[in-house]
Design an enzyme around this catalytic site. Sequence first.
Site, short mmCIF file in Angstrom:
data_model
loop_
_atom_site.label_atom_id
_atom_site.label_comp_id
_atom_site.label_asym_id
_atom_site.label_seq_id
_atom_site.Cartn_x
_atom_site.Cartn_y
_atom_site.Cartn_z
N LYS A 170 49.42 -22.94 -12.57
CA LYS A 170 49.10 -24.14 -13.34
C LYS A 170 48.93 -23.81 -14.81
O LYS A 170 49.34 -24.60 -15.69
CB LYS A 170 47.83 -24.78 -12.79
CG LYS A 170 47.41 -26.06 -13.53
CD LYS A 170 48.48 -27.15 -13.46
CE LYS A 170 48.13 -28.37 -14.31
NZ LYS A 170 47.04 -29.17 -13.75
N LYS A 238 41.32 -27.58 -22.84
CA LYS A 238 40.67 -26.71 -21.86
C LYS A 238 41.70 -25.86 -21.13
O LYS A 238 41.52 -24.64 -20.94
CB LYS A 238 39.88 -27.58 -20.89
CG LYS A 238 39.19 -26.82 -19.75
CD LYS A 238 39.98 -26.85 -18.46
CE LYS A 238 40.13 -28.24 -17.88
NZ LYS A 238 40.82 -28.23 -16.56
#
Length: 289
Positions: A170, A238
């Site tokens: 990811k 983030k």
Amino acid sequence: MNIGFIGLGIMGSPMAANLVRADHTVVGYDVSAERLAALAAIGGKTASSIAETVAGADVVITMLPDSPQVEEVAFAGDGLLAHAKPGLLYIDTSTIRPETSRKVAQAAAARDVHALDAPVSGGERGAVDGTLSIMVGGRAEDFEAARQVLSHVGTTIVHVGPYGAGQTVKAANQLVVGGIYGLVAEAIVLLEASGVDPGPGLDVLAGGLAGSRILELKRHSMIKREFTPGFRIDLHHKDMGIATAAAREAGVSLPLTGMVAQLIAAARAQGHGGLDHSALLKVIERINS
């Protein structure tokens, strides 16, 4: 199956809804009463605590903002692992640090809970349509047990390795997505500054080698400067931190990733954190103003 679902935000709500439509019994938990009411309105059940969500569940899915929230849900005294029955399948679809996923999986195994890190890609549209790409880390046998449930929220579901591997994939996904958004933004700025209509210009790009899912879904809204969040700049910021940290851990240099991370940080610093990550266009425009 009896499925507990913790985290009913932009991604979690439509994922839970698709599981309800697939005739699973879904018990949802979220800090927002409005989100709980929305789940109840389509036939889901709601819980007032994590313990109530986990009770009786065969599978628990979490979709949370970041590593601290996942650790809190998993490890709190009244949290998931404290109330999970032996044999529970725990699927964390959040995007978090790989080391957090490994920490949770090891603690889960000690309680005979089968954990998988299964972050998703596809944004809000993919969550609504049930067409997410899901990259799964963990034991192969647990992946096979989870495949049926995951098939109701995604279409590309791949076991990519051991605990934490899903999160590493990811991170790679997010650095590519961020880079493409930045380049599409630069293409729009170049076309407009050159007196070329970016609409047909990007239509051509979308049909050629430069084509991408981002161009397919976002080129028109970017040209119109519509940045309603499907995935917020704050969250991509983030995620780029996760990507750069993973690079340090692996001992590799990713210079383009570092540049994209700085552009996303600039978008956040300029007050665009709540906008869609396609709002990188605003940063490129500001550089050129």
